[in-house]
Design a protein around this motif. Structure first.
Motif, PDB file in Angstrom:
ATOM      1  N   GLU A 169      34.370  -2.559   6.453  1.00 48.36           N
ATOM      2  CA  GLU A 169      33.763  -1.771   7.488  1.00 48.36           C
ATOM      3  C   GLU A 169      35.207  -1.203   8.211  1.00 48.36           C
ATOM      4  O   GLU A 169      36.196  -1.649   7.867  1.00 48.36           O
ATOM      5  N   ASP A 170      34.931  -0.149   9.009  1.00 42.97           N
ATOM      6  CA  ASP A 170      36.212   0.282   9.805  1.00 42.97           C
ATOM      7  C   ASP A 170      36.350  -0.216  11.119  1.00 42.97           C
ATOM      8  O   ASP A 170      35.687  -0.089  12.000  1.00 42.97           O
ATOM      9  N   TYR A 171      37.119  -1.208  11.342  1.00 47.54           N
ATOM     10  CA  TYR A 171      37.416  -2.141  12.556  1.00 47.54           C
ATOM     11  C   TYR A 171      37.825  -1.222  13.692  1.00 47.54           C
ATOM     12  O   TYR A 171      37.674  -1.636  14.736  1.00 47.54           O
ATOM     13  N   ARG A 172      38.353  -0.154  13.364  1.00 51.01           N
ATOM     14  CA  ARG A 172      38.864   1.035  14.545  1.00 51.01           C
ATOM     15  C   ARG A 172      37.471   1.229  15.450  1.00 51.01           C
ATOM     16  O   ARG A 172      37.811   1.890  16.453  1.00 51.01           O
ATOM     17  N   GLU A 173      36.404   1.252  14.713  1.00 56.03           N
ATOM     18  CA  GLU A 173      35.197   1.767  15.490  1.00 56.03           C
ATOM     19  C   GLU A 173      34.815   0.908  16.613  1.00 56.03           C
ATOM     20  O   GLU A 173      33.971   1.488  17.422  1.00 56.03           O
ATOM     21  N   LYS A 174      35.072  -0.313  16.503  1.00 57.91           N
ATOM     22  CA  LYS A 174      34.751  -1.369  17.385  1.00 57.91           C
ATOM     23  C   LYS A 174      35.773  -2.083  18.205  1.00 57.91           C
ATOM     24  O   LYS A 174      35.803  -2.781  19.098  1.00 57.91           O
ATOM     25  N   VAL A 175      36.867  -2.329  17.284  1.00 56.69           N
ATOM     26  CA  VAL A 175      38.069  -3.163  17.966  1.00 56.69           C
ATOM     27  C   VAL A 175      39.047  -2.296  18.497  1.00 56.69           C
ATOM     28  O   VAL A 175      39.599  -1.647  17.854  1.00 56.69           O
ATOM     29  N   PRO A 176      39.512  -2.636  19.870  1.00 60.35           N
ATOM     30  CA  PRO A 176      40.500  -1.802  20.642  1.00 60.35           C
ATOM     31  C   PRO A 176      41.860  -1.978  19.539  1.00 60.35           C
ATOM     32  O   PRO A 176      42.156  -2.994  19.351  1.00 60.35           O
ATOM     33  N   TRP A 177      42.482  -0.732  19.514  1.00 65.11           N
ATOM     34  CA  TRP A 177      43.953  -1.005  18.918  1.00 65.11           C
ATOM     35  C   TRP A 177      45.005  -1.612  19.847  1.00 65.11           C
ATOM     36  O   TRP A 177      44.776  -1.712  21.066  1.00 65.11           O
ATOM     37  N   GLN A 178      45.752  -2.412  19.126  1.00 65.51           N
ATOM     38  CA  GLN A 178      46.888  -2.796  19.944  1.00 65.51           C
ATOM     39  C   GLN A 178      48.365  -2.655  19.173  1.00 65.51           C
ATOM     40  O   GLN A 178      48.099  -2.486  17.982  1.00 65.51           O
ATOM     41  N   SER A 179      49.338  -2.775  20.088  1.00 69.73           N
ATOM     42  CA  SER A 179      50.543  -2.528  19.306  1.00 69.73           C
ATOM     43  C   SER A 179      51.190  -3.532  18.196  1.00 69.73           C
ATOM     44  O   SER A 179      50.317  -4.579  18.533  1.00 69.73           O
ATOM     45  N   THR A 180      51.820  -3.292  17.442  1.00 65.57           N
ATOM     46  CA  THR A 180      52.340  -4.353  16.374  1.00 65.57           C
ATOM     47  C   THR A 180      53.209  -5.428  17.432  1.00 65.57           C
ATOM     48  O   THR A 180      53.053  -6.718  17.063  1.00 65.57           O
ATOM     49  N   GLU A 181      53.855  -4.936  18.278  1.00 66.94           N
ATOM     50  CA  GLU A 181      54.553  -5.834  19.318  1.00 66.94           C
ATOM     51  C   GLU A 181      53.688  -6.884  19.815  1.00 66.94           C
ATOM     52  O   GLU A 181      53.967  -8.107  20.036  1.00 66.94           O
ATOM     53  N   VAL A 186      56.263  -9.936  10.124  1.00 68.59           N
ATOM     54  CA  VAL A 186      55.764  -9.439   9.184  1.00 68.59           C
ATOM     55  C   VAL A 186      54.222  -9.871   9.190  1.00 68.59           C
ATOM     56  O   VAL A 186      53.169  -8.848   8.820  1.00 68.59           O
ATOM     57  N   SER A 187      53.744 -10.912   9.720  1.00 75.17           N
ATOM     58  CA  SER A 187      52.411 -10.934   9.895  1.00 75.17           C
ATOM     59  C   SER A 187      51.569  -9.864  10.833  1.00 75.17           C
ATOM     60  O   SER A 187      50.661  -9.591  10.707  1.00 75.17           O
ATOM     61  N   ALA A 188      52.429  -9.546  11.890  1.00 75.67           N
ATOM     62  CA  ALA A 188      52.028  -8.599  12.965  1.00 75.67           C
ATOM     63  C   ALA A 188      51.968  -7.234  12.229  1.00 75.67           C
ATOM     64  O   ALA A 188      50.850  -6.632  12.258  1.00 75.67           O
ATOM     65  N   ALA A 189      52.759  -7.145  11.453  1.00 76.07           N
ATOM     66  CA  ALA A 189      53.015  -5.717  10.872  1.00 76.07           C
ATOM     67  C   ALA A 189      51.797  -5.499   9.587  1.00 76.07           C
ATOM     68  O   ALA A 189      51.367  -4.321   9.764  1.00 76.07           O
ATOM     69  N   THR A 190      51.515  -6.423   8.956  1.00 74.26           N
ATOM     70  CA  THR A 190      50.593  -6.492   7.868  1.00 74.26           C
ATOM     71  C   THR A 190      48.993  -6.668   8.747  1.00 74.26           C
ATOM     72  O   THR A 190      48.170  -5.941   8.106  1.00 74.26           O
ATOM     73  N   SER A 191      48.880  -7.286  10.026  1.00 77.64           N
ATOM     74  CA  SER A 191      47.724  -7.121  10.693  1.00 77.64           C
ATOM     75  C   SER A 191      47.528  -5.402  11.104  1.00 77.64           C
ATOM     76  O   SER A 191      46.173  -5.003  11.092  1.00 77.64           O
TER      77      SER A 191
END
Length: 336
Positions: free
Chosen positions: A177-189, A240-245
């Protein structure tokens, strides 16, 4: 260059779980584990492919396991999930090599024994590195098996290199599924700051959501991560974990399933409810995400030549929870 496996193979580690026999105090006093898994036994010899990304000289770790049964001249590539690396495929490697397959198991750059660079991570890049590895080994065609995040990567590989992909196997992949449709974006930081706060206890609670029934032998994967927390290089691993998330969130493959050309096997543990963004959406929204029984049927219809195998009573990692069933389905599909 290769690393010879120590006398204690990973199978023995998982079977006897010597780390688990230690007291809590002893485990906490254990030496930190390097972020490239230095000191952790490998089930098979590990080699490295030198690669260059964004001006950085890196090394991509992989296992190249020859058939132990009568060789059939075919190759299978196993692609790991985000919270694991190639070693967790040990029982699958044994099943495939015993059936005559050559098995190639990379640790993607950023994971396991591979380099942990600060780069822009993308499924396109990881797929191209996997193809570069196969080219270096003289492998022109392969079956591609991906679990969890590895399922998203396997799909991207099949889309980019259909001529090199004989079969595609997706084991409880995320990204149905496309998580962007329901989960809010957050920065890699923001992902990074969260990862810096990770604990052994919190990681264990998350891992326990993967399984219908938790078993002590699963805890080794929690402890591997916990031993990296006090490493001087842990902040690099956290980034790296953040960037791959962020890669998983921003680079969906679900919209491209109709373009997948190879014959595809979709194996889904029906109790799985894994999704990206847990804890970032209200309960009523969370209840609509990670619904694998419904998602599997929809994706099986979207992929032109797909077979869906549903595993009742199984969670996110069938090759752990139901290895005989998973391997039977896998070998049967590859043999067609």
């Amino acid at each position: 260059m290769s690393i010879r496996p120590p006398i204690l193979a990973l199978s023995a580690l998982l079977a006897s779980a010597p780390v688990l026999a230690q007291s809590v105090q002893e485990r906490r006093a254990a030496e930190p584990l390097g972020i490239a898994m230095e000191g952790f036994p490998s089930p098979y010899p590990v080699r490295f492919l030198p690669v260059t990304l964004e001006g950085q000289d890196l090394r991509m770790a992989y296992m190249d396991v020859k058939p132990t049964g009568r060789a059939n001249g075919r190759t299978v590539v196993l692609l790991h999930g985000k919270n694991f690396f190639g070693a967790y495929w040990q029982s699958t490697i044994r099943a495939l090599s015993g059936a005559g397959y050559r098995v190639v198991v990379p640790d993607q750059v950023g994971f396991g024994r591979s380099s942990k660079p600060d780069i822009h991570y993308s499924f396109h890049t990881l797929a191209s590195l996997t193809k570069q590895l196969l080219d270096s080994l003289g492998i022109q065609e392969t079956a591609v098996v991906g679990h969890s995040m590895g399922g998203m990567l396997a799909t991207r590989f099949a889309l980019m290199y259909p001529e090199a992909t004989t079969h595609l196997v997706l084991e409880n992949p995320i990204g149905l599924e496309d998580y962007r449709e329901k989960v809010p974006w957050q920065s890699t930081e923001a992902y990074y700051r969260e990862q810096l706060k990770a604990t052994e206890e919190g990681t264990r609670k998350y891992h326990q959501t993967y399984y219908v029934k938790w078993k002590p032998e699963y805890d080794v994967w929690v402890q591997l991560f916990a031993r990296q927390l006090p490493s001087g290089e842990y902040p690099r691993l956290a980034w790296v974990s953040a960037a791959t998330s962020q890669m998983i969130y921003e680079q969906p493959v679900v919209h491209e399933f109709p373009r997948v050309k190879p014959r595809t096997l979709l194996v889904l543990g029906q109790e799985d409810r894994t999704f990206i963004g847990r804890g970032k959406v209200p309960p009523e929204v969370a209840a609509t995400l990670g619904q694998y029984p419904q998602l599997g049927k929809a994706v099986a219809k979207a992929i032109p030549n797909a077979t869906l195998v549903e595993l009742p009573g199984i969670g996110h990692i069938p090759h752990f929870e139901a290895p005989e069933k998973f391997h039977s389905e896998l070998l049967g599909f590859l043999g067609k």
